[in-house]
Design a protein around this motif. Structure first.
Motif, PDB file in Angstrom:
ATOM      1  N   PHE A   1      33.017 -34.745  26.590  1.00  0.00           N
ATOM      2  CA  PHE A   1      34.363 -34.670  25.835  1.00  0.00           C
ATOM      3  C   PHE A   1      33.745 -35.979  24.062  1.00  0.00           C
ATOM      4  CE2 PHE A   1      35.157 -33.134  29.349  1.00  0.00           C
ATOM      5  CZ  PHE A   1      36.315 -32.557  29.131  1.00  0.00           C
ATOM      6  N   LEU A   2      33.757 -35.408  23.203  1.00  0.00           N
ATOM      7  CA  LEU A   2      33.698 -36.354  22.258  1.00  0.00           C
ATOM      8  C   LEU A   2      34.839 -37.008  21.412  1.00  0.00           C
ATOM      9  CD1 LEU A   2      31.331 -38.130  20.113  1.00  0.00           C
ATOM     10  CD2 LEU A   2      31.235 -35.796  19.222  1.00  0.00           C
ATOM     11  N   GLY A   3      35.498 -37.618  21.200  1.00  0.00           N
ATOM     12  CA  GLY A   3      36.313 -38.492  20.589  1.00  0.00           C
ATOM     13  C   GLY A   3      36.409 -39.568  19.861  1.00  0.00           C
ATOM     14  N   TYR A   4      37.687 -39.180  18.815  1.00  0.00           N
ATOM     15  CA  TYR A   4      37.206 -40.236  17.299  1.00  0.00           C
ATOM     16  C   TYR A   4      38.290 -39.916  16.408  1.00  0.00           C
ATOM     17  CZ  TYR A   4      36.403 -34.848  16.355  1.00  0.00           C
ATOM     18  OH  TYR A   4      36.137 -33.359  16.297  1.00  0.00           O
ATOM     19  N   PRO A   5      38.775 -40.392  16.239  1.00  0.00           N
ATOM     20  CA  PRO A   5      40.100 -40.107  14.700  1.00  0.00           C
ATOM     21  C   PRO A   5      40.258 -39.470  13.285  1.00  0.00           C
ATOM     22  CG  PRO A   5      38.873 -42.936  14.831  1.00  0.00           C
ATOM     23  CD  PRO A   5      38.602 -42.439  15.558  1.00  0.00           C
ATOM     24  N   ASN A   6      40.358 -38.779  13.230  1.00  0.00           N
ATOM     25  CA  ASN A   6      40.594 -37.913  12.056  1.00  0.00           C
ATOM     26  C   ASN A   6      40.729 -39.133  10.733  1.00  0.00           C
ATOM     27  OD1 ASN A   6      41.070 -36.732   9.283  1.00  0.00           O
ATOM     28  ND2 ASN A   6      41.818 -34.714  10.873  1.00  0.00           N
ATOM     29  N   TRP A   7      39.496 -39.271  10.315  1.00  0.00           N
ATOM     30  CA  TRP A   7      39.485 -40.563   9.186  1.00  0.00           C
ATOM     31  C   TRP A   7      39.544 -39.565   7.505  1.00  0.00           C
ATOM     32  CZ3 TRP A   7      36.504 -45.462  10.462  1.00  0.00           C
ATOM     33  CH2 TRP A   7      37.057 -46.440  11.583  1.00  0.00           C
ATOM     34  N   TRP A   8      40.171 -39.688   7.110  1.00  0.00           N
ATOM     35  CA  TRP A   8      40.570 -38.587   5.736  1.00  0.00           C
ATOM     36  C   TRP A   8      39.995 -37.919   5.665  1.00  0.00           C
ATOM     37  CZ3 TRP A   8      42.830 -41.226   1.828  1.00  0.00           C
ATOM     38  CH2 TRP A   8      42.853 -41.877   1.661  1.00  0.00           C
ATOM     39  N   GLY A   9      40.594 -36.923   6.910  1.00  0.00           N
ATOM     40  CA  GLY A   9      39.664 -35.464   6.427  1.00  0.00           C
ATOM     41  C   GLY A   9      38.364 -35.242   7.249  1.00  0.00           C
ATOM     42  N   ASP A  10      37.960 -35.797   7.645  1.00  0.00           N
ATOM     43  CA  ASP A  10      36.362 -35.817   8.709  1.00  0.00           C
ATOM     44  C   ASP A  10      36.424 -37.025   9.520  1.00  0.00           C
ATOM     45  OD1 ASP A  10      34.145 -35.154   7.881  1.00  0.00           O
ATOM     46  OD2 ASP A  10      33.377 -36.501   6.224  1.00  0.00           O
ATOM     47  N   LEU A  11      35.118 -36.724   9.984  1.00  0.00           N
ATOM     48  CA  LEU A  11      34.463 -37.812  10.866  1.00  0.00           C
ATOM     49  C   LEU A  11      34.518 -38.983  10.765  1.00  0.00           C
ATOM     50  CD1 LEU A  11      31.100 -35.486  12.449  1.00  0.00           C
ATOM     51  CD2 LEU A  11      33.822 -35.806  13.795  1.00  0.00           C
TER      52      LEU A  11
ATOM     53  N   GLY B   1      48.814 -35.578  10.511  1.00  0.00           N
ATOM     54  CA  GLY B   1      49.178 -34.953  10.916  1.00  0.00           C
ATOM     55  C   GLY B   1      48.061 -33.593  10.443  1.00  0.00           C
ATOM     56  N   ASN B   2      46.523 -33.900   9.948  1.00  0.00           N
ATOM     57  CA  ASN B   2      45.867 -32.798   9.540  1.00  0.00           C
ATOM     58  C   ASN B   2      45.372 -31.821  10.409  1.00  0.00           C
ATOM     59  OD1 ASN B   2      46.559 -33.616   6.300  1.00  0.00           O
ATOM     60  ND2 ASN B   2      44.666 -35.272   6.969  1.00  0.00           N
ATOM     61  N   GLY B   3      45.394 -32.293  12.076  1.00  0.00           N
ATOM     62  CA  GLY B   3      44.634 -31.965  13.522  1.00  0.00           C
ATOM     63  C   GLY B   3      43.155 -32.371  13.058  1.00  0.00           C
ATOM     64  N   PHE B   4      42.310 -30.990  13.435  1.00  0.00           N
ATOM     65  CA  PHE B   4      41.380 -31.414  13.625  1.00  0.00           C
ATOM     66  C   PHE B   4      40.428 -31.407  11.922  1.00  0.00           C
ATOM     67  CE2 PHE B   4      40.164 -30.026  18.299  1.00  0.00           C
ATOM     68  CZ  PHE B   4      39.843 -31.333  18.180  1.00  0.00           C
ATOM     69  N   SER B   5      40.626 -31.165  11.142  1.00  0.00           N
ATOM     70  CA  SER B   5      40.568 -30.547   9.680  1.00  0.00           C
ATOM     71  C   SER B   5      39.169 -30.331   9.572  1.00  0.00           C
ATOM     72  CB  SER B   5      40.517 -32.129   9.274  1.00  0.00           C
ATOM     73  OG  SER B   5      41.237 -32.543   8.685  1.00  0.00           O
ATOM     74  N   ARG B   6      38.093 -30.350   9.082  1.00  0.00           N
ATOM     75  CA  ARG B   6      36.789 -29.671   9.134  1.00  0.00           C
ATOM     76  C   ARG B   6      35.371 -30.200  10.659  1.00  0.00           C
ATOM     77  NH1 ARG B   6      32.628 -28.888   6.979  1.00  0.00           N
ATOM     78  NH2 ARG B   6      32.220 -26.659   6.818  1.00  0.00           N
ATOM     79  N   THR B   7      36.596 -31.126  11.302  1.00  0.00           N
ATOM     80  CA  THR B   7      35.199 -31.876  12.129  1.00  0.00           C
ATOM     81  C   THR B   7      34.766 -31.444  13.300  1.00  0.00           C
ATOM     82  OG1 THR B   7      36.994 -32.757  13.672  1.00  0.00           O
ATOM     83  CG2 THR B   7      36.411 -34.053  11.226  1.00  0.00           C
ATOM     84  N   VAL B   8      35.125 -30.348  14.181  1.00  0.00           N
ATOM     85  CA  VAL B   8      34.533 -29.761  14.604  1.00  0.00           C
ATOM     86  C   VAL B   8      33.516 -28.565  14.192  1.00  0.00           C
ATOM     87  CG1 VAL B   8      34.954 -27.247  16.166  1.00  0.00           C
ATOM     88  CG2 VAL B   8      36.814 -29.172  16.098  1.00  0.00           C
ATOM     89  N   SER B   9      33.818 -27.833  13.107  1.00  0.00           N
ATOM     90  CA  SER B   9      32.869 -27.183  12.115  1.00  0.00           C
ATOM     91  C   SER B   9      31.252 -28.595  11.915  1.00  0.00           C
ATOM     92  CB  SER B   9      32.980 -27.170  10.924  1.00  0.00           C
ATOM     93  OG  SER B   9      33.950 -25.399  11.163  1.00  0.00           O
ATOM     94  N   THR B  10      31.911 -29.310  11.702  1.00  0.00           N
ATOM     95  CA  THR B  10      31.291 -30.180  11.477  1.00  0.00           C
ATOM     96  C   THR B  10      30.142 -30.780  12.839  1.00  0.00           C
ATOM     97  OG1 THR B  10      32.291 -31.215   9.148  1.00  0.00           O
ATOM     98  CG2 THR B  10      30.854 -32.632  10.553  1.00  0.00           C
TER      99      THR B  10
END
Length: 268
Positions: free
Chosen positions: A183-193, A219-228
């Protein structure tokens, strides 16, 4: 002459009888000696086998076995606990400096306060996951200290992204090969990891493992972080069923997190 011949014949028969008796006695003696030697030889290997068994292997009864630690780590050392499962809950959290006096439950940009105790948003979600699914907690921490005030924190996050920085980590997982599910947890910072997540994902080869993201957001959910994550770990299975929770709802997200884990069949 006849008596003499008879005597000689008689003596000859007696001699033969004596010879047969002697031969029999000798034969019996030899058989006894062979038997004794044989028994002695059989005992010797048995003794050797016993000695080898006691030195080459150790039989441990259930009461003598030492179980691996069942306690998880969430300390500044950052070392994962002696594993008692194949699940690792790694997270990056950045609790801001918030006055918690007299506050029972609030959520700010990156912090949860419950019962007067301040926890980072991601840290709180990680703890709920650990309590529900089991596993070992691991806090991803950096050598560099981040600002605890909101505006300077987000400004630094933006500056790191612009530089494509790789902040040096202060904590490391020593036994990553033992884990199958991360399980990998992180905040969404500026739409990125957050950039420390880039450092973390570049430090380990997670091939063959399953990575399940979770993220508090503004407000932006995962953005592109999962793809990254999938791009950085192409030989890992990155779940598309991760969980995002609004940072304003993290303090009351326990039921949601547990329902998510139940749906995935991850209850311990």
């Amino acid at each position: 002459m006849t008596d003499l011949k008879f005597l000689k014949v008689k003596n000859s028969k007696q001699d033969r009888r004596i010879s047969v008796k002697k031969a029999t006695a000798i034969l019996l003696s030899l058989i006894m000696i062979v038997s004794i030697v044989g028994c002695s030889n059989k005992k010797t290997p048995s003794s050797d086998n016993t000695q080898k068994s006691s030195s080459d292997s150790t039989t441990v009864s259930p009461g003598d076995s030492t179980p691996k630690s069942e306690s998880s780590t969430d300390s500044s050392s950052g070392q994962s606990a002696t594993k008692n499962s194949n699940i690792l809950i790694a997270y990056f959290t950045m609790p801001e400096d918030v006055n918690t006096a007299g506050v029972d439950a609030i959520a700010s940009a990156s912090i949860v306060v419950k019962d007067g105790k301040a926890l980072g948003n991601t840290q709180y979600m990680a703890q709920v996951i650990q309590q529900t699914a089991g596993g070992d907690l691991f806090s991803i921490e950096t050598v560099q200290q981040y600002p605890l005030d909101h505006d300077p924190l987000v400004d630094q996050a933006a500056a790191e992204q612009k530089k494509n920085a790789r902040p040096k980590l202060a904590t490391h997982v020593e036994n990553m090969e033992d884990y199958d599910i991360i399980f990998l947890g992180y905040p969404n910072w500026w739409g990125d990891l957050p950039m420390p997540l880039y450092t973390f994902l570049e430090e380990y080869d997670l091939s063959g493992k399953t990575i399940i993201p979770f993220c508090p957001h503004g407000g932006n959910g995962f953005s592109r972080t999962v793809s990254t994550i999938a791009e950085m770990q192409p030989k890992a299975t990155v779940s598309k069923d991760g969980l995002t929770v609004s940072r304003n709802n993290v303090a009351d997200s326990e039921a949601e997190v547990k329902a998510w884990l139940k749906e995935m069949g991850m209850l311990k």
